[in-house]
Design a protein around this motif. Structure first.
Motif: not given
Length: 328
Positions: A45-48, A50-57, A131-134
């Motif tokens: 859920r967190i990765a989804a 961050l990936d949608a935002a293009g954020r490297a993690h 999801e909101a925290a991410a």
């Protein structure tokens, strides 16, 4: 402080992620044992988001709790060198351990609350929904956050000696046996409260005032939300750069239960058997004796032994925390 870290934010400054507050990747230290959430599901859920935002993690799972400090320290140094941030995904104990490393390295800090109570995240308006925290990691802004300290060990929510560390140890045992939930924590606390407790005889020094107290537990709070919930007027002092000191006068087990009920109802501060005051620094000693005794000290739910005297204070450095932006 790491030489590669970005300069710390002034005490009253704010900087948004969109303005380049964080240039490097997010290093997410994930404690799979925190709370009741499934770790693999939480990670997806967190990765989804961050990936949608293009954020490297990058996720770094902590399989052995004994390795948490070392993992956090390594991530903090990497984040300081890359201009990234370290994110603690877990409960208040996990967040504390990662925050300690972040303060040492001087990097940016994020939180994904996954614990039972999540006082730290809730105080700073970080959603308990993952999801909101991410999304806060993508859209949020950096704010400087006060940290407490006792003998060099930090605390974000509270630190305590006496009965409260015992309550936390027994609560953790109950959670391992019956599951991590607020109901289990509540029943375990009742069991602890209904027993007789050792009375500590302590000398306290705050600013120019000194006094001797007898108390089964001494509690130092650094979290406005928790203090407000139990009904302490000193809750406001945290926002003013101080800590809230709370002590209980010796009472019977039934008297202790009555105090717990007052706290649950948000009226602990009105009780005759409670003393409290704000303080930027508190010195706690045992008075006489050849060898200073050791006491159990709890910091954000983690219990360890320390030798008196204890020095509680507001730490000189502040956390640079990713918080939600203000509502439009």
């Amino acid at each position: 402080m790491n030489a590669d870290a970005k300069p710390a934010l002034p005490a009253d400054s704010v900087q948004s992620v969109a303005e380049g507050a964080i240039d490097g990747p997010l290093l997410i230290v994930l404690n799979p044992g925190s709370g009741a959430q499934d770790a693999d599901d939480a990670r997806r859920r967190i990765a989804a988001v961050l990936d949608a935002a293009g954020r490297a993690h990058e996720f770094i799972a902590v399989e052995d709790p004994a390795q948490l400090g070392g993992i956090a320290a390594d991530c903090a140094l990497r984040a300081a060198a890359s201009g990234g941030a370290v994110v603690a995904a877990g409960g208040d104990g996990t967040i504390n351990a990662v925050a300690h490393a972040v303060l040492e390295a001087g990097c940016r800090f994020g939180v994904l609350p996954m614990g039972t109570f999540n006082y730290f995240g809730r105080t700073h308006h970080i959603p308990e929904d993952l999801e909101a925290a991410a999304r806060v990691l993508v859209e949020g802004e950096l704010r400087p956050v006060q940290v407490g300290e006792v003998n060099g060990r930090i605390f974000l929510v509270n630190a305590s000696v006496g009965m409260y560390p015992q309550l936390l140890e027994e609560r953790e045992t109950a959670k391992r046996q019956f599951g991590r939930s607020r109901a289990v924590a509540f029943v375990s606390a009742l069991y602890t409260l209904l027993r007789n407790h050792r009375v500590l005889r302590l000398w306290l020094r705050c600013d120019d005032a000194t006094g001797r107290v007898e108390t089964p537990t001494l509690f130092v709070g650094n979290n406005r939300l928790q203090l407000e919930q139990i009904g302490m007027a000193e809750a406001a002092c945290v926002d003013a750069g101080a800590l809230a000191v709370i002590g209980l006068r010796p009472v019977s087990p039934l008297g202790m239960l009555a105090l717990a009920l007052r706290g649950t109802l948000g009226r602990l501060g009105d009780a005759d058997n409670v003393f409290s005051f704000p303080c930027a620094a508190l010195f706690v000693s045992a008075g006489g004796g050849r060898r200073p005794p050791r006491v159990k000290v709890a910091t954000d739910g983690e219990v360890l032994w320390m030798r008196l005297p204890l020095q509680f204070r507001v730490a000189p450095a502040r956390l640079q925390l990713l918080c939600p932006p203000p509502a439009p």
